[in-house]
Each structure stands twice: as C-alpha cells, then as structure tokens.
Design a protein around this motif. Structure first.
Motif, PDB file in Angstrom:
ATOM      1  N   HIS A  34     -14.300   5.934  69.809  1.00  0.00           N
ATOM      2  CA  HIS A  34     -13.371   6.760  68.689  1.00  0.00           C
ATOM      3  C   HIS A  34     -12.814   8.013  69.461  1.00  0.00           C
ATOM      4  O   HIS A  34     -13.576   8.564  69.495  1.00  0.00           O
ATOM      5  CB  HIS A  34     -13.990   6.685  67.344  1.00  0.00           C
ATOM      6  CG  HIS A  34     -13.552   7.095  66.301  1.00  0.00           C
ATOM      7  ND1 HIS A  34     -13.853   7.988  65.539  1.00  0.00           N
ATOM      8  CD2 HIS A  34     -12.152   6.788  65.997  1.00  0.00           C
ATOM      9  CE1 HIS A  34     -12.926   8.380  64.390  1.00  0.00           C
ATOM     10  NE2 HIS A  34     -11.904   7.662  64.745  1.00  0.00           N
ATOM     11  N   TRP A 135      -8.354  -0.338  66.091  1.00  0.00           N
ATOM     12  CA  TRP A 135      -7.836   0.321  65.204  1.00  0.00           C
ATOM     13  C   TRP A 135      -6.805   1.363  65.865  1.00  0.00           C
ATOM     14  O   TRP A 135      -7.118   1.841  66.866  1.00  0.00           O
ATOM     15  CB  TRP A 135      -8.730   1.220  64.122  1.00  0.00           C
ATOM     16  CG  TRP A 135      -9.560   0.605  63.503  1.00  0.00           C
ATOM     17  CD1 TRP A 135      -9.497   0.238  62.288  1.00  0.00           C
ATOM     18  CD2 TRP A 135     -10.850  -0.098  63.681  1.00  0.00           C
ATOM     19  NE1 TRP A 135     -10.258  -0.584  61.548  1.00  0.00           N
ATOM     20  CE2 TRP A 135     -11.323  -0.774  62.635  1.00  0.00           C
ATOM     21  CE3 TRP A 135     -11.572   0.004  64.803  1.00  0.00           C
ATOM     22  CZ2 TRP A 135     -12.391  -1.321  62.547  1.00  0.00           C
ATOM     23  CZ3 TRP A 135     -12.983  -0.757  64.798  1.00  0.00           C
ATOM     24  CH2 TRP A 135     -13.335  -1.218  63.499  1.00  0.00           C
ATOM     25  N   LEU A 140      -8.223   3.833  61.344  1.00  0.00           N
ATOM     26  CA  LEU A 140      -9.597   3.778  60.932  1.00  0.00           C
ATOM     27  C   LEU A 140     -10.121   5.020  59.881  1.00  0.00           C
ATOM     28  O   LEU A 140     -10.567   4.697  58.822  1.00  0.00           O
ATOM     29  CB  LEU A 140     -10.728   3.834  62.033  1.00  0.00           C
ATOM     30  CG  LEU A 140     -12.226   4.010  61.573  1.00  0.00           C
ATOM     31  CD1 LEU A 140     -12.499   2.876  60.751  1.00  0.00           C
ATOM     32  CD2 LEU A 140     -13.172   4.021  62.864  1.00  0.00           C
TER      33      LEU A 140
END
Length: 189
Positions: A34, A135, A140
């Motif tokens: 992420h 994503w 997200l």
C-alpha cells in the motif's frame, strides 16, 4: 495516498456486512502493499475447488500426493490476474525470491517455493492464492471513508491456522467486536 495516510501493508481489510461488491462479501484481504501508487492484497478466506497438489500438477511441478500439504485448498485471492499464483508463507531463511511483508510473513510468485510445498523443506505455514485484489491510487482510501472495510492488524494465526470459513469472524472478533452486533449500515460523524 496522502502524506497523512499510513500504509496499510500487513493489515487485514475485513469486509463490512454491507459490502456492495459480491466478490468481497465476508472477505478478509491481507494487504501486501500500500503506497502512493495504490494497494495490492490477497483474499485469504475464499477457497477454490483446487488443491495445492492439483495446482502443482497443472503447472507441471512434481509433488508428493501423500503429503498433507497436497490437499490444502488454494484460495481465490481476488479478481485481478486470476491466472497468477501468489504464495504467502511464514518467514524462512534462504528464500531469496520471497519478499518480507512483516517479520513473520513473506510473499513470492517464484516456482522455487512451489517445488518445496509438498516436501520436508516446505515453509512451516503457507497459503496459495490465484489472483489478487488491487486498488488504484486513492481508491482504497475512498472505500475506507465509505466504511466498506474494517482495518484489523494482521495476525499470522488467522492466515495460517484458522479454517478459511472462520477467518472473517475471527478477524472481526480480534477487534473485540461481536459480529452479531456489527451494523449493516454505517454513517459518518
């Protein structure tokens, strides 16, 4: 991802009961990466009808059919690139093709690890998925703002030692939440 947003790497995304996307209903997704470019995770609680042994046969990797690991279910990791396999496994020295996500969990797409899964050299714990969840930048964060997901600290015990059908419940309970009282609807203060 803004500078104020923390990376959710090594976190579970647990689908709220009102999850609008049926592909993620009652899912637990382990976030592997992420950053400002988006996010990538593996759904860890949606078994396919394929076993590890069958998968290894399909990709022409010799395997021990008598090993208990041979009968482990392969998970549907998400809707993106469902033809690609990912292996989450407990940390093990010497796996140079694996990347550490945390001190306890590594990920790989390398066939080297697949060759060992039904042997005595297999990692202590592993989970294979086909496909992943992805994503785009900011997507997200928007879904989190919309209360589509709960974020839960990742627990290797849930990934590797909890039966797939109990992972959603156990992840929610790890927050001290009674799933019977989890609201189908959510709002913003």
């Amino acid at each position: 991802m803004s500078k104020q947003t923390e990376s959710l790497q090594n976190t579970f995304l647990v689908a709220m009961p009102n999850m609008p996307d049926p592909r993620f209903k009652h899912s637990v997704t382990y976030i592997c990466e992420h950053n400002q470019d988006g996010a990538m995770g593996l759904v860890i609680n949606q078994p396919t009808n394929l076993t590890v042994g069958e998968l290894l046969d399909q990709i022409d990797i010799e395997n021990n059919k008598m090993a208990s690991n041979s009968s482990v279910a392969v998970m549907s990791g998400g809707p993106v690139h469902t033809d690609r396999g990912f292996v989450l496994h407990s940390s093990k020295p010497g796996y140079s093709s694996s990347s550490a996500i945390s001190s306890e969990i590594m990920i790989t797409t390398s066939k080297d690890v697949l060759h060992e899964l039904t042997s005595y050299d297999a990692p202590d714990n592993f989970l294979i998925t086909l496909g992943y969840a992805g994503w785009d930048p900011g997507q997200l964060e928007q879904e989190l703002f919309e209360n589509t997901w709960l974020t839960v600290p990742a627990d290797p015990d849930i990934i590797f030692n909890t039966p797939a059908h109990l992972r959603w419940q156990k992840a929610i309970e790890s927050l001290g939440i009674d799933i019977n009282k989890l609201s189908l609807y959510s709002g913003h203060a």
